[in-house]
Every structure is written in structure tokens, then in C-alpha cells.
Design an enzyme around this catalytic site. Structure first.
Site, mmCIF file in Angstrom:
data_model
loop_
_atom_site.group_PDB
_atom_site.id
_atom_site.type_symbol
_atom_site.label_atom_id
_atom_site.label_comp_id
_atom_site.label_asym_id
_atom_site.label_seq_id
_atom_site.Cartn_x
_atom_site.Cartn_y
_atom_site.Cartn_z
ATOM 1 N N GLU A 52 7.249 -27.398 9.521
ATOM 2 C CA GLU A 52 7.083 -26.702 8.174
ATOM 3 C C GLU A 52 7.395 -25.778 7.211
ATOM 4 O OE1 GLU A 52 3.396 -24.237 8.276
ATOM 5 O OE2 GLU A 52 2.677 -24.340 5.990
ATOM 6 N N LYS A 131 0.433 -29.807 1.838
ATOM 7 C CA LYS A 131 -0.116 -29.789 2.407
ATOM 8 C C LYS A 131 -1.458 -29.447 1.842
ATOM 9 C CE LYS A 131 -0.308 -25.001 5.047
ATOM 10 N NZ LYS A 131 0.467 -24.080 5.665
ATOM 11 N N CYS A 167 -0.082 -27.481 9.185
ATOM 12 C CA CYS A 167 -0.669 -27.107 9.558
ATOM 13 C C CYS A 167 -1.967 -26.069 9.667
ATOM 14 C CB CYS A 167 0.291 -25.590 9.282
ATOM 15 S SG CYS A 167 0.482 -24.011 10.608
#
Lengths: 562, 562
Positions: A52, A131, A167
């Protein structure tokens, strides 16, 4: 977005590129991605997966607001795609985390970019995923700076259908993972910037298995590695199958490039026999100690320090800190200064000297008596003021060494001290970094014993003098002083602190847990009153589930005592 | 939720109860609410409106996670309703901000309560409204700790229909205000915890007028007053009509209880003639100076300090800080220490002494020469290390005074210094509070002149020696030293800093604005490299749109230089 699988069926080899990126060093991170991808291609990878936001470093905090920063990151991603193509790697698929589009202006009037993943191949950015879930708890402030994605992404490589997540996306059952579960993907690739906490690696793996089951495909989990201010990303990348089998595991606390091949046929049997590198799991002490070492090493390296200086009192805190420093920076780059006073015991001085000799670090003695006399002849201080001035003279001496030699000053306070304010601000609290600030005193002892045992195992001399471990702790600021004069026994104290700090328990709950009222009231009062000192304490690596700092945001001004 | 208007039509009198609450002092805040409501009822109020979260204090930060805290607040609200009833005020309607229901567990596993408003009357909590929009930018972290409300609230008093909102709710056009716009309300009551920023009062009023137009009814805006760590709530409550007329305005920076009566008939003409108290609007200098005074006064008072100590160098920063301290705490509670060195000019010493005499504060001289000689005889420092040790000796002396007498130490650094790291950490940077840390150097001069002019107007002696204002700034740490040796001229520097810090401009944008490359590169490098020092700097009051601290969250470790 989704592409039809129209190709023949082949095995697809993934490289898990667990790199240590530096925040803001966009060109340097890009170069590292290019070099690592090139190496991975040579190693047979079809797809290289980076962590990330590894192109920008992570977390970027309010750098997200700077247009120049977002532009630099965008240009670097495009340049990288071109460079890969020019290097003959146009067929390679490279998945990299970076800062994404300038899509959204917040109610605060600032541009909130996305936290994104780009898929590079054939000289360009082929796909982008943003994300979805933005963590805004604990140490994270992502809702502050980013805007959330609202789509999911699948794409094909070598006839296999890949789904992706970033994540926090896999920490929740809904959102993009729920969408991917309907997409019949062959593998879920999750890129992460997940900071270390004691015990977190098993949490991550259990979680990844749940997601593998949800999407019916293996999960490739690639994590960032390296220290960034108060966080230590531990790496520990891995692959798990839906049946819960660990198919690959990368080491923690080191850069790594490992491979795992998704078989041509992905029935449970073939998957579960696709095991590649598996590093042995490590004890909690091993992990915490390595986190402390990497945290310090990266803080020093990324901020341009080659050496560190600290005071050696003969006590356990400075002994463990010096040992961590020697392991992080090399003993030849560590300067230990013994600064005895009239109240220092002979044992303290010899323990400090013995430690330095064991480590092989620089050692220097500077008695504080002449300075203490100089101040006392004019100020005639008593009590706490007299105690503190000794610690502050030491602070002045450490900072003089730091300023003269360009060394990083290390504060040696532990979490129990920091909690109770049992330190002198501008005295023993001076420093640019505080390696053990998130380690309770009882754990300091435990880690010291563990580090000595490690030396034993390797046939080396134990670094930490046993006397530093076994003697009763003392600040040695007045004759015969012991920590236990002011604080509960550390074994009790650390239990109360864990309940009060990490579990947010109030007075009634602490009493209900069986702690006595006197201890509870003393500890709560000390912790609450020390908040102003903690605000001015140096950064240091988080290793528990709740560290002081941005993980625990409490007002200095507060009269709440329940 | 909504109640039918079944009552006759009367005028309704609102009391704007602008109180100074202390975070965590739930019983104390409750007592203040009771006393103020009682007084308001005696003054003829039908409805008493208190600020956002005034029962708990604001902002509560991670105290929201503590079950004991939420329980104490809930019980206090209920107790308060009973107490009002017992005092014969059962018919009074009291609107109070507090922490609300434990309704929601976040993905972080913590309970996220609501930021709520309760309506007390007839011995109970009659209505509850939960804040809809949770600010999570700038200094705010509300998305971290609260869960948002999902309903709106109207209720009737004396035949009038009231709608309510909490702070951020009125900064957005949608959400609860959009719902209220469909409800034909007679008045919108907004309770606020809006921290001071230079120029913000007119922003608030323009916004409130837009909302008044949107709902077609006057807006009553009640704001918190008082200092809380790095924030100063300025009060300045007011009432505006949909036609944009100011119907009431309360003073800034002081507790206040003012009244405004909603007429029986609410046509534009009656409304616009319902004007009550209007305080004169104040200049920016007046507002900023008063914010600094209240910030310090409340920090000291709420943290149990009655006096403060600071170093008086003869320079403008310490002169302004001492004047603020005298205005905040009383000159008799301020201890100024002059700590001359071999490099201090005679002018500096006399300026410091003159200031103390003008203010009437305690004044004490302690030459640092003997301590400096004591360190130098052993350490033989040169260059920066030699400069810093002088500042650190002064830090030791200030903290000795603080420890001996229980005084709050004040750091005297301004925003320009803090930005550039032009201070000695653990030296002149020591302190529990830093009153002018958000004031640029050029503004420091301006405020000093303003304060002197105020004294002139009142027929008092000007506190700040003219020489401290007009002489070239110097740290006096080596012979002939001037700030301009190391920094651009402050008039230029402050412009670059405002662009780089407050407007997040990058290098190209700064060059485009006409700043020269050398200045831009110097300033960017200095600002970026000083982040670690700023992290350890004391708290001080935010007065600009972007202060250092939680308002500007940047990594210490960052290599970004564009």
C-alpha cells in the site's frame, strides 16, 4: 470493472515485493519498485505485488493536501510504467500502491485524493482501484485526508481472474470484498500498510482466511516493511488458501522478495500443495525486539543520522536501549555517556561501563557534580527541584554531545514511566527518538533477558549485565531513592496501566477487577497529570495495541477522574 | 421527531447562555448550567440555550471511549433535569449539549457515542438530537470518536416550533437543516463549539444568515467560550434574521447571558425590530490579543496554576508574552527572569527591567555566566553547541523556578521561529504553554503596538518598551548575532510561511507567486526539518486558520521537498 477471461489456463507466478519505502521520497521509492520488479521478472514472476502507498511512502498524513505531492506521485507512476516497458518488461503486471486521483473536494475546502492501487503493464497505467474503507481510528486518520473509492476491480493475467483490495478493505465483510465474492475470482490480492502490534500477525492471517473463504480463492497479502516515525511496518507478507492453509510466508522486519504460483487448476488439492517459502513463526519477544530495532534504524537512516548518543545509568532502561541501538546502528555508531552524581552507586557506574564494554560501543564518563555545585551555589534548590536539576544537567550534556557530533539523542524512558510521568521533562526525557517508550517496565526486563539468551544461543557474550536486570530500579536522584518509594511495584503497576490505558477502564471497573483503591487512585492521578509531559516526549515505535501519541488522544486539560 | 403546535401564540424569550465549561468536570459544568439556567429564568427566559457539549466540556477526544465518562454525563443530564424541577423551574426549557447514547460500536471495536443535545424540562430529558455532520478536518477528530445522528428534531415551546442543529450541521446545506427547511419552523437553535480563528466571526454570521434563509426563520447561534488546550472558544453568540439582520450579539472571550425574544408574530418586520443587545464589533488585533489572554488564563486556571514564570530577554517575544501573562493572570502572579549572558547587550537588560517595571510583575536577574563557564571548562563547545548550551542553561533555570514555586513556565517563541526551528529545544522552548506560538513575528510587533495604544487610550503607561519593538531581533547567543543572519527578513519570511503552511503551496507555486528560489528553498528546508522540534513544543492557542499541532499533521520523517 471486469474483463472476460478469454485466455488459456496457465499457472501464474506472483512475486510478493515487501519493500521499505520512505515517505516523500517518491523518486527513490520509484527506483526501488523498478529494481525490485526487474529482479522479480528475472525470478519468473508474472505479477509483482508491492505494498500500500509504497510509491509515496505511508502514511503521508497532510502531505495529501499538497497538489505538488499528488502530481509528483502521479507522474512517477506513469514514468515507472514507461521505464518497465523500456526495460523489456512490458508483459509484466506490476501492482503498486500510491496516492490516486484528485477527485473530491472535502467540506473543509481541501482536495481529498484516493488511496489507490495502480496496475502497470505495457508502458502504462492499465487499471486503478481506490481503497473503499478508510481507517480513522487508532493511529489512522484516513477519513481526514482521503476520499473513499466506490467501485471494485478485477482483471485477468494469464487467464486468471484477479480481484484486488487495499488493507482496511479486507478487515470488513462488506464493500469491495463482498462484490468480489460474486465475481468468481481466482485470487484476491491485498496490498497493505499494516503497522506492527504484538500479536497482530495471527490476527491478520485469521482475517485473510475468512476473506479467502468469502471469495472462494486464495488471498495474497503483501505488507509494507520499515519504520516511519512512531510506526513499524513489519512485513510478514503471506498467502493463504480458502481451506486455511498457509501457502507462503515472508519474514518480518526485513525487505523480501518471495514467490508463489497460482496453479493452472485451482481445486483445493492443487492449491493446498502450492506451498513455497514458509519462514518459521517467531516468539512475541523476538517480534517486539525486532520492531524496536527496525523502528530506530529506519528513523535514524531516513532522517540522516548515522550515530546515536544516550545516557548510561547502569539501569535496565538505558541498558536495553543501548543494546537496541547497537543492534540497529552498529555498536561503533553508539555513544554511551555515564553521568554519575553524588547519589550514583558504585554498582551503577560499573554496570554502565560493563554494558558498554559488552556492546563495544563508545563510552565516556562525565560527572555532573561540578555543574550541580555550580547551580546549587546560586539556587540552593531542595526536594523535587533539586532532583530535577540533576536530570536536566544530564539532558544538557546529552544535547551538547548531539549538537557537537550530529548524533541522534535517544530517550530511555519506558511505557510505565511515561504513563506515570516518572521522568524529568527536559532531563532524561530529551531526545529525537525513544526506542522503548511503548514497552512496560516488566516487559523491559523480559526483553533484556530474552536478548541475553539470544546471545547465549549464538555463543556470544550476554550484552546486558545481570545486575542491571536484577537490582531494584532507582532514579538515584536522592540518597537511597527507589522507584518503589513513589510507584506501586512494577508487576502490579503494569497490570493497572494496561487496564486503564489499553482497555479504557474507569475507576469502578478497576476496583471491580480487584485492584485496591489506593493503587487505582494513585495510578489514575499520575497518568492523567502526566499528559502534558507525554505531549513533549520524543517519538518512539508503537508495539502494543495502544501506544501513547496519536493512538491515544486525550486532552491535557481534563478534570475527569472516574 | 416532531410535535404538533397546539398552543396559543406568544412571544418566546430565549437566553443565550454562553458559558465556559471545563473538559471532564461534569459535576462542575452541571452546577454552572443549573445556576445559569436559574438566573436566566429570573431574567424572563422561556428557553435557555447552552453550547455544544458544555456538560462534558469540549472537545472530549478519546474520553469518548470511556464507559465511565459517558455514564457520568448521562447521569448528570438526568440529575440536572430533576434539580431544575425541584428549583421550581419545571416549565423552563433548557437545551444543553452533552455526550449522547452508546448506540454504535465502530469497526475499531470501540463504542462511539453521539454528540448530542438534550432538551430538559418538567424534571426529565424530553427530547434528544444527535449531531449529524461530524467534522474530521483541521483540529477536529469527530469521525474518530462519535457516530453520526440520523434524524432531525423539532419541538414546540409557547406555541412556537423550534428546530435544532449542532455546530457542523449548519455548515452544510443538506442533512438536518434541509429537513428542517420543510418543517415550517419558527426558529432554528444551533449550539456550537466553534474555536476562534482570526476572521471567523464574520464567516459564522454569513453562514447563519444563509441557513436562516434556507429554513425561513431566525437562527440563534450559541457558542462555547473558554480555552481548552490549543483551542480558544470565543463565544460571540448571536441571533440573525432571514433578511440578514443581526438581532443580538454577545461579547467574545467572556461568559455571557443575553436574551432575545422571538415575537408572537414572526413576519419580517416584527423580526427585524426584535433587536436586543448588540456588542460593538472589534478589530482583528483586539480579537487575537483577547484570544491569547483567554487561552493562557484558562489553561492556567483549569490546570491548577495560579502563577507563571518566563524568561525576559528584552526582546519583543518575551515582552509580548509577559504582557499577555499579566493581563491573563494579574501582574502579581507573573515572575520574569532576566538571564543575561556575556553576549547580552546592555539595552536588552534595561529593556527587560523596564518591561517588568511597567507591568508591575516580579523581576529577578540571574546571570548565566557562572553556569556557562562551568560547562565550557569541561566541554569546550563551539558553534551551534555553544549557542544552544546558553539557551539550555536558561531552560534549566526557568524549570528550577517552576519546580520550586509551582509556576507554569511560558515558552515565548512565535510562529515564524517555530516554523523555521529558530529556537533551542530544551532551551528557550521549555514550557507548559506557549502563548504566541501561532502568531507570526510581524504580527507580534503589530500586537505589541496595539497593546501599547490600548494603554494610551485608557490613560495607562504603555507596557512594552518601544526599544523592544523597534530594535533588530537577535537571539544574542554569539557576538553581534542578528536573526537576519540566518533567516530572511521577517516581512518576507512571514509571507512565504503563510503561503507554504496555511495555503499548502509547493515550490513551483511559491516561485510562481514571485518569491525567489533561494528564499523558497531556505524556508521549505527549515520548515520541513523543524517538524521534530515542533512535536515537542508546548501547547499554545490557535488563532490562525492553520496552527501547528493537530491542525497540521505532517510526518517528521519525510523526504518530500517540492
Amino acid at each position: 470493472m471486469s474483463q472476460e477471461n478469454t485466455q488459456d489456463v496457465h499457472p501464474v507466478t506472483f512475486a510478493l515485493a515487501q519493500i521499505d519505502a520512505c515517505v516523500g521520497d517518491i523518486a527513490g521509492n520509484g527506483k526501488k519498485v523498478l529494481e525490485t520488479a526487474t529482479k522479480a521478472a528475472q525470478g519468473g514472476a508474472d505479477v509483482v505485488v508491492f505494498p500500500e502507498m509504497c510509491l509515496t511512502g505511508y502514511p503521508i498524513e497532510d502531505l495529501a493536501y499538497r497538489a505538488s505531492f499528488r502530481k509528483a506521485a502521479r507522474e512517477e507512476a506513469e514514468r515507472l510504467a514507461v521505464s518497465l516497458d523500456k526495460a523489456g518488461l512490458g508483459n509484466l503486471t506490476v501492482i503498486v500502491g500510491t496516492v490516486g486521483q484528485d477527485s473530491h473536494r472535502g467540506t473543509d475546502g481541501m482536495i481529498h485524493p484516493r488511496n489507490s492501487l495502480v496496475v502497470l503493464s505495457h508502458g502504462g497505467v492499465q487499471e486503478t482501484y481506490d481503497k473503499h474503507f478508510l481507517p480513522n481510528y487508532g493511529v489512522f486518520d484516513e477519513y481526514r485526508i482521503f476520499s473513499p473509492g466506490d467501485d471494485f476491480l478485477t482483471f485477468s493475467v494469464g487467464g486468471k481472474k484477479l480481484g484486488v483490495a487495499i488493507c482496511e478493505d479486507i478487515w470488513q465483510e462488506g464493500g469491495p470484498v463482498a462484490e468480489l465474492a460474486r465475481e468468481d475470482i481466482d485470487v484476491l490480492v491485498a496490498i497493505n500498510g499494516s503497522p506492527f502490534e504484538d500479536g497482530k500477525i495471527s490476527t491478520r492471517r485469521e482475517l485473510a482466511v475468512r476473506r479467502a473463504q468469502q471469495v472462494g480463492a486464495p488471498v495474497i497479502y503483501v505488507n509494507l516493511v520499515g519504520g516511519q516515525d512512531d510506526l513499524v511496518f513489519d512485513g510478514g507478507s503471506f498467502v493463504v488458501s480458502p481451506s486455511g492453509r498457509l501457502l507462503e510466508s515472508s519474514p518480518q522486519f526485513a525487505e523480501d522478495l518471495s514467490y508463489w504460483t497460482l496453479p493452472a487448476h485451482t481445486e483445493a488439492d492443487s492449491l493446498d500443495s502450492s506451498i513455497t517459502t514458509i519462514v518459521p513463526s517467531q516468539t512475541s519477544d523476538w517480534q517486539v525486539y525486532h520492531a524496536l530495532v527496525l523502528g530506530l534504524r529506519d528513523y535514524a537512516r531516513k532522517n540522516g543520522f548515522t550515530g546515536a548518543v544516550l545516557g548510561l545509568s547502569g539501569g535496565i532502561d538505558s541498558a536495553l536501549t543501548a543494546t537496541i541501538a547497537a543492534d540497529a546502528l552498529g555498536a561503533q555508531n553508539v555513544w554511551g555517556i555515564s553521568m554519575p552524581s553524588r547519589y550514583s552507586s558504585d554498582g551503577s557506574k560499573t554496570d554502565a561501563e560493563q554494558l558498554a564494554e559488552n556492546l563495544g560501543c563508545h563510552y565516556h564518563t562525565q560527572a555532573i557534580e561540578p555543574f550541580f555545585e555550580s547551580f546549587q551555589s546560586q539556587l540552593h534548590l531542595t526536594g523535587l527541584a533539586q532532583e530535577n536539576i540533576q536530570a536536566r544537567i544530564r539532558g544538557v550534556l546529552l544535547m551538547a554531545a548531539s549538537n557537537s557530533q550530529g548524533l541522534l539523542t535517544l530517550a530511555t524512558g519506558n511505557k510505565s514511566e511515561l504513563a506515570c510521568g516518572y521522568s524529568t521533562i527536559y532531563g532524561d526525557a530529551v531526545g529525537g527518538y525513544a526506542p522503548i517508550k511503548d514497552v512496560y517496565k516488566t516487559r523491559v526486563w523480559q526483553l533484556a533477558r530474552w536478548r541475553n539468551a539470544q546471545a547465549d544461543e549464538r555463543g556470544e557474550k550476554e550484552p546486558i549485565p545481570v545486575n542491571s536486570i536484577v537490582k531494584p530500579p532507582s532514579a538515584e536522584l536522592h540518597p537511597g531513592q527507589k522507584d518503589s518509594d513513589s510507584l506501586p511495584d512494577y508487576h502490579l503497576l503494569d497490570k493497572v496501566l494496561a487496564a486503564y490505558i489499553e482497555r479504557s477502564q474507569g475507576r469502578q471497573e478497576l476496583l471491580h477487577d480487584g485492584f485496591d483503591a489506593k493503587t487505582v487512585d494513585t495510578v489514575m492521578r499520575l497518568v492523567d497529570r502526566a499528559e502534558w509531559k507525554r505531549r513533549q516526549y520524543p517519538l518512539g515505535p508503537k508495539v502494543t495495541s495502544l501506544a501513547f501519541g496519536r493512538d491515544r488522544r486525550l486532552p491535557v486539560t481534563s478534570r475527569f477522574r472516574q
